[in-house]
Design an enzyme around this catalytic site. Structure first.
Site, short mmCIF file in Angstrom:
data_model
loop_
_atom_site.label_atom_id
_atom_site.label_comp_id
_atom_site.label_asym_id
_atom_site.label_seq_id
_atom_site.Cartn_x
_atom_site.Cartn_y
_atom_site.Cartn_z
N ARG A 125 -36.42 51.45 -15.51
CA ARG A 125 -36.20 50.88 -14.17
C ARG A 125 -36.14 49.36 -14.16
NH1 ARG A 125 -39.80 54.86 -13.23
NH2 ARG A 125 -38.80 56.74 -12.41
N LYS A 147 -24.37 40.32 -11.05
CA LYS A 147 -23.60 41.57 -11.08
C LYS A 147 -23.53 42.08 -12.52
CE LYS A 147 -20.46 41.00 -7.14
NZ LYS A 147 -19.03 40.90 -6.75
N GLU A 189 -10.83 30.03 -13.84
CA GLU A 189 -11.94 30.21 -12.89
C GLU A 189 -12.52 28.84 -12.50
OE1 GLU A 189 -12.90 32.95 -11.32
OE2 GLU A 189 -12.33 34.65 -12.57
N LYS A 231 -21.13 28.34 -8.00
CA LYS A 231 -21.37 29.79 -7.95
C LYS A 231 -22.83 30.07 -7.57
CE LYS A 231 -20.77 34.35 -9.62
NZ LYS A 231 -20.10 35.31 -10.51
N GLU A 241 -22.58 39.79 -1.23
CA GLU A 241 -21.23 39.74 -0.70
C GLU A 241 -21.13 40.20 0.74
OE1 GLU A 241 -18.61 40.41 -3.94
OE2 GLU A 241 -16.89 40.69 -2.61
N ARG A 245 -19.98 35.09 -0.07
CA ARG A 245 -19.65 35.32 -1.48
C ARG A 245 -18.18 35.68 -1.66
NH1 ARG A 245 -23.57 38.03 -6.16
NH2 ARG A 245 -22.08 37.81 -7.85
N ASN A 249 -13.81 35.24 -4.32
CA ASN A 249 -12.68 36.13 -4.59
C ASN A 249 -11.33 35.46 -4.36
OD1 ASN A 249 -14.20 38.33 -5.38
ND2 ASN A 249 -14.48 39.01 -3.27
N HIS A 252 -8.32 36.65 -6.16
CA HIS A 252 -8.68 37.91 -6.82
C HIS A 252 -8.03 39.15 -6.21
CE1 HIS A 252 -11.35 35.43 -9.08
NE2 HIS A 252 -11.91 36.44 -9.72
N HIS A 256 -6.58 41.03 -9.17
CA HIS A 256 -7.08 42.35 -9.56
C HIS A 256 -5.96 43.39 -9.56
CE1 HIS A 256 -11.55 41.45 -8.44
NE2 HIS A 256 -11.32 41.27 -9.71
N HIS A 269 -8.42 38.15 -17.74
CA HIS A 269 -8.80 38.11 -16.32
C HIS A 269 -8.34 36.82 -15.62
CE1 HIS A 269 -11.06 38.65 -12.67
NE2 HIS A 269 -11.70 37.51 -12.89
N1 LIG Z 1 -20.47 40.24 -13.69
C1 LIG Z 1 -19.61 39.44 -13.09
O1 LIG Z 1 -19.89 38.83 -12.07
C2 LIG Z 1 -18.25 39.28 -13.72
C3 LIG Z 1 -17.39 38.26 -13.28
C4 LIG Z 1 -16.18 38.09 -13.91
C5 LIG Z 1 -15.80 38.94 -14.95
N2 LIG Z 1 -16.64 39.94 -15.34
C6 LIG Z 1 -16.28 40.83 -16.44
O2 LIG Z 1 -16.19 40.06 -17.63
C7 LIG Z 1 -15.33 40.71 -18.55
C8 LIG Z 1 -14.43 39.69 -19.20
O3 LIG Z 1 -15.24 38.76 -19.87
P1 LIG Z 1 -14.63 37.74 -20.94
O4 LIG Z 1 -13.39 37.15 -20.41
O5 LIG Z 1 -15.74 36.87 -21.37
O6 LIG Z 1 -14.13 38.70 -22.11
P2 LIG Z 1 -14.85 39.32 -23.40
O7 LIG Z 1 -16.29 39.51 -23.18
O8 LIG Z 1 -14.04 40.50 -23.78
O9 LIG Z 1 -14.65 38.18 -24.49
C9 LIG Z 1 -13.35 37.80 -24.85
C10 LIG Z 1 -13.12 37.80 -26.37
O10 LIG Z 1 -13.72 36.64 -26.93
C11 LIG Z 1 -14.56 36.99 -28.03
N3 LIG Z 1 -15.62 35.97 -28.06
C12 LIG Z 1 -16.62 35.82 -27.18
N4 LIG Z 1 -17.30 34.70 -27.43
C13 LIG Z 1 -16.71 34.12 -28.50
C14 LIG Z 1 -16.95 32.92 -29.21
N5 LIG Z 1 -17.90 32.06 -28.82
N6 LIG Z 1 -16.15 32.64 -30.25
C15 LIG Z 1 -15.13 33.47 -30.60
N7 LIG Z 1 -14.85 34.62 -29.95
C16 LIG Z 1 -15.64 34.93 -28.91
C17 LIG Z 1 -15.02 38.38 -27.70
O11 LIG Z 1 -15.45 39.06 -28.85
C18 LIG Z 1 -13.76 38.97 -27.09
O12 LIG Z 1 -12.87 39.41 -28.08
C19 LIG Z 1 -14.61 41.78 -17.78
O13 LIG Z 1 -15.15 43.04 -18.13
C20 LIG Z 1 -14.93 41.47 -16.32
O14 LIG Z 1 -14.98 42.62 -15.51
C21 LIG Z 1 -17.85 40.11 -14.74
ZN LIG Z 2 -12.79 36.25 -11.60
#
Ligand SMILES: NC(=O)c1ccc[n+]([C@@H]2O[C@H](COP(=O)([O-])OP(=O)(O)OC[C@H]3O[C@@H](n4cnc5c(N)ncnc54)[C@H](O)[C@@H]3O)[C@@H](O)[C@H]2O)c1
Ligand SMILES: [Zn+2]
Length: 367
Positions: A125, A147, A189, A231, A241, A245, A249, A252, A256, A269
């Site tokens: 939990r 999130k 972003e 943020k 949200e 918040r 978006n 987005h 999306h 993204h």
């Molecule tokens: N929780 C939230 O509020 C929120 C907000 C925006 C996006 N997201 C989520 O985030 C995800 C996308 O995240 P992302 O863009 O970081 O992608 P990711 O986590 O897939 O990372 C991108 C790539 O970079 C590589 N990588 C990461 N750090 C590295 C480093 N320092 N050096 C070399 N390679 C590295 C990873 O292995 C991967 O191949 C999506 O699933 C999205 O839904 C969540």
């Molecule tokens: Zn985003």
């Protein structure tokens, strides 16, 4: 990785719940991870979750910083942001005798942060969670705000929770190994934060673009700090949200939808959000809510940041279909965030299908 004397990190708080959720941002903070986490009470038994790509680059120095780590490595990629990966984390935690006093340290981009974060939110939990984001996108966005969650075969981010981390450690030096396209994805972003809240940030990205791409901490660090402040401030005032918040978006709704119609394979993204911001600015300018010159400044900046994957083969109809189903449709009304100037937005709920259709056509999609 440099081990020169480190400047003091900047602290930014997300203020929700009984205790603030602190974010430390600074050159080299990952090298002080152990001390910073100890001070925050994320002590005792820390279990690192990462992926093999990230761990190959940064495992050695993080192990030095955190003490002995026996990391749980989830394979790389969005397709592993799933419940089976969460189950693997649970199993590893159980096998190592983790208890309520244990903590998960998520070292990675948004995929690792969301997946490991969801495991932390649900194991026993809820056990403590710390993020060490390694992509620019994670540093300015996904590691902040609480999130967490995973994808389901029937849709993205369908399973999740709000779970504030006990600490977030943001080190721009970790970004040196990030591929350029991933770096750019996060930069969009940053541009978004400029559009919604800070003309100054927007202008600095435009002016210092080369140094930012060179990952020069002198310019990158302030951009990250300001993005995090924006943020954190928005989330502190509206964790779940309810209204405010939503400004996060910006770009987005269309973004999306573009990701969804290409099954999350074509765009990073941020790239989809870049198109989404162009669409939102077009809509606003066409209504006369945003000055044409402001819109052009956004277009220019996005063009200068680099090429975006094509959209010409995508149908306006299929994108509209996804937007109709979008989560942001409340009581049958689409809440759409538009910019009214660089640094200020408003939410409108009277966008018509015809308007959206025209915007998507002008973006280059096929009728
Ligand atoms: N929780 C939230 O509020 C929120 C907000 C925006 C996006 N997201 C989520 O985030 C995800 C996308 O995240 P992302 O863009 O970081 O992608 P990711 O986590 O897939 O990372 C991108 C790539 O970079 C590589 N990588 C990461 N750090 C590295 C480093 N320092 N050096 C070399 N390679 C590295 C990873 O292995 C991967 O191949 C999506 O699933 C999205 O839904 C969540
Ligand atoms: Zn985003």
């Amino acid at each position: 990785m440099s081990t020169e004397v480190l400047k003091e990190p900047v602290r930014v708080d997300v203020k929700v719940g009984p205790q603030p959720s602190p974010i430390w941002i600074g050159e080299g903070v990952s090298e002080r991870a152990g001390t910073l986490l100890d001070a925050q009470g994320v002590g005792a038994r820390r279990v690192v979750v990462s992926n093999p790509v990230i761990w190959r680059f940064h495992g050695a120095h993080l192990t030095a910083a955190l003490g002995r780590t026996d990391p749980i490595l989830i394979p790389d990629g969005e397709r592993y942001k799933t419940l089976p990966s969460v189950t693997r984390i649970y199993e590893a935690l159980i096998r190592t005798g983790a208890d309520r006093g244990s903590a998960i340290v998520a070292v990675g981009g948004g995929v690792i942060g969301d997946t490991a974060g969801f495991a932390a939110a649900t194991f026993l939990r809820g056990i403590a969670l710390a993020h060490v984001p390694t992509t620019l996108l994670a540093q300015v966005d996904s590691a902040i705000g609480g999130k967490v969650g995973v994808n389901h075969a029937l849709g993205k981010n369908l399973i999740g929770a709000f779970y504030q981390p006990a600490a977030v450690l943001i080190d721009p030096l970790l970004l040196r190994t990030l591929p350029r396209r991933e770096f750019r994805s996060g930069l969009y972003e940053v541009v978004k934060y400029g559009m919604i809240a800070s003309r100054d940030l927007f202008d600095r990205v435009a002016r210092d673009m080369k140094a930012i791409f060179d990952r020069d901490p002198a310019v990158l660090l302030p951009a990250i700090i300001e993005s995090c402040r924006i943020k954190a401030d928005v989330v502190s005032r509206d964790e779940r949200e309810g209204g405010l918040r939503r400004i996060l978006n910006f770009g987005h709704t269309v973004g999306h939808a573009l990701e969804a119609v290409t099954r999350y394979r074509r765009f990073r993204h941020g790239e989809a959000i870049a198109y989404g911001m162009l669409a939102a600015a077009d809509l606003a300018a066409t209504r006369g809510a945003l000055a044409e010159r402001e819109r052009q400044a956004l277009t220019r900046l996005i063009t200068q940041l680099g090429p975006l994957p094509p959209v010409v083969d995508l149908g306006v109809g299929e994108v509209l279909e996804v937007i109709r189903r979008d989560k942001k449709v409340v009581d049958g009304r689409l809440h759409f965030v538009i910019a009214i100037q660089i640094g200020a937005t408003m939410t409108i709920d009277d966008v018509t299908e015809e308007e959206l259709q025209a915007v998507l056509e002008r973006l280059g999609l096929k009728r």
